[in-house]
Design a protein around this motif. Structure first.
Motif, short mmCIF file in Angstrom:
data_model
loop_
_atom_site.label_atom_id
_atom_site.label_comp_id
_atom_site.label_asym_id
_atom_site.label_seq_id
_atom_site.Cartn_x
_atom_site.Cartn_y
_atom_site.Cartn_z
N MET A 1 0.83 -1.19 0.00
CA MET A 1 0.00 0.00 0.00
C MET A 1 0.87 1.25 0.00
SD MET A 1 -2.72 1.34 2.86
CE MET A 1 -1.57 2.34 3.79
N THR A 2 0.51 2.23 -0.83
CA THR A 2 1.25 3.48 -0.87
C THR A 2 0.91 4.31 0.36
OG1 THR A 2 1.29 3.52 -3.29
CG2 THR A 2 1.68 5.60 -2.15
N LEU A 3 1.93 4.63 1.16
CA LEU A 3 1.73 5.41 2.38
C LEU A 3 1.97 6.90 2.13
CD1 LEU A 3 1.18 5.47 5.44
CD2 LEU A 3 3.64 5.09 5.78
N PHE A 4 2.93 7.20 1.27
CA PHE A 4 3.35 8.59 1.06
C PHE A 4 3.68 8.77 -0.41
CE2 PHE A 4 6.25 12.13 0.86
CZ PHE A 4 5.87 12.98 1.88
N LYS A 5 3.22 9.88 -1.00
CA LYS A 5 3.59 10.15 -2.39
C LYS A 5 3.66 11.64 -2.64
CE LYS A 5 -1.11 9.67 -4.30
NZ LYS A 5 -1.92 8.96 -5.31
N ALA A 6 4.54 11.98 -3.56
CA ALA A 6 4.67 13.35 -4.04
C ALA A 6 4.38 13.35 -5.53
CB ALA A 6 6.07 13.88 -3.77
N GLU A 7 3.64 14.35 -5.97
CA GLU A 7 3.24 14.41 -7.37
C GLU A 7 3.64 15.75 -7.97
OE1 GLU A 7 -0.97 13.82 -7.08
OE2 GLU A 7 -0.80 11.64 -6.89
N ASN A 8 4.58 15.71 -8.90
CA ASN A 8 4.97 16.89 -9.69
C ASN A 8 5.33 18.10 -8.82
OD1 ASN A 8 2.20 15.66 -11.34
ND2 ASN A 8 4.21 15.54 -12.31
N ILE A 9 6.16 17.86 -7.80
CA ILE A 9 6.56 18.91 -6.88
C ILE A 9 7.52 19.88 -7.57
CG2 ILE A 9 7.77 19.44 -4.72
CD1 ILE A 9 4.99 18.22 -4.37
N GLN A 10 7.27 21.17 -7.37
CA GLN A 10 8.13 22.22 -7.91
C GLN A 10 8.51 23.17 -6.78
OE1 GLN A 10 5.88 24.10 -11.04
NE2 GLN A 10 5.18 22.12 -11.82
N LYS A 11 9.76 23.66 -6.82
CA LYS A 11 10.20 24.65 -5.85
C LYS A 11 11.26 25.53 -6.47
CE LYS A 11 10.43 26.76 -1.93
NZ LYS A 11 9.28 27.55 -1.46
N ARG A 12 11.08 26.83 -6.33
CA ARG A 12 12.07 27.78 -6.81
C ARG A 12 12.38 28.78 -5.71
NH1 ARG A 12 11.40 30.51 -11.57
NH2 ARG A 12 10.08 28.89 -12.47
#
Length: 247
Positions: A1-12
């Motif tokens: 089971m997926t517990l944690f996910k990040a989707e298309n994270i951007q940071k500038r």
């Protein structure tokens, strides 16, 4: 089971794009590694995933809940703990006090300066139990600054565990450790993985490839590959990067 996910994270930061497109998925009960060359954005990624930086785009989901933009203390209460590359301990106190201060029960009572925390036997016993998980119970009453560097790393992990997390983020846990201390830390993480989901950034690729079930490779602010250690060794993108020689 997926517990944690990040989707298309951007940071500038200003005009500088540090994270361009970070997507990763962590399965419950696994050790998930994050690796990449210096300047790839690994630490910024960790800060975003654990609430220390708000992302400029994308989404972070923990246990089915969107936690994007939540503050670190809010994320911690939900079951996410982390360590830091530069250790953050109370050196002038004894070892057990570092853990006591991180227990949810202590935080719920607030800082009552008229009552010694050591008067609460239940809290002390619980803190000793956390220290036992990392092999430091016998050193509970020593000053924190008297510990060896390897034991200080273990104490920092104990402080993270005191918050009763479901997932623990470890930032460069082998940094500054010698061969023997690194070996002991590997044994500790193998023990902890039976109870916790673990995500770690690590510059020691042998350490990471030995422990991780899956690894996300960050380069140019993007995840260029995510797979098992064995599969990554044969991945053409990893081979072409500065990581290819190690992998």
């Amino acid at each position: 089971m997926t517990l944690f996910k990040a989707e298309n994270i951007q940071k500038r930061f200003g005009a500088r794009v540090v994270l361009e497109d970070i997507s990763l998925s962590v399965e419950e009960g696994t050790v998930h590694g994050i690796m990449g060359p210096n300047g790839a954005g690994k630490t910024t990624c960790f800060h975003v995933l654990t609430g220390y930086h708000a992302p400029d785009g994308g989404r972070i989901v923990f246990d089915g809940r969107d936690i994007t933009g939540r503050k670190p203390h809010q994320i911690a209460r939900m079951g996410i703990s982390r360590s830091f590359q530069i250790m953050n301990l109370f050196d002038e106190t004894v070892v057990i006090e570092n853990v006591l201060l991180a227990l949810p029960e202590f935080r719920a009572h607030g800082f009552n300066l008229t009552r010694s925390v050591f008067d609460d036997k239940a809290l002390v016993d619980k803190a000793l139990g956390v220290l036992d998980q990392v092999g430091l119970a016998d050193l509970a009453w020593q000053k924190a600054d008297a510990l060896s560097y390897g034991n200080r790393r273990a104490l920092e992990i104990a402080v993270a565990l005191a918050a009763e997390p479901r997932i623990v983020f470890l930032d460069e846990p082998t940094s500054g450790l010698g061969v023997e201390a690194t070996r002991q830390l590997m044994g500790l993480i193998r023990k902890l993985r039976k109870t916790y989901t673990i995500v770690l950034i690590e510059h020691d690729m042998n350490f990471l490839f030995e422990l991780a079930d899956r690894i996300s490779v960050i380069h140019w602010g993007q995840v260029i590959a995510e797979d098992t250690p064995a599969a990554l060794k044969a991945n053409k993108w990893v081979a072409r990067s500065a990581l290819g020689e190690v992998a």
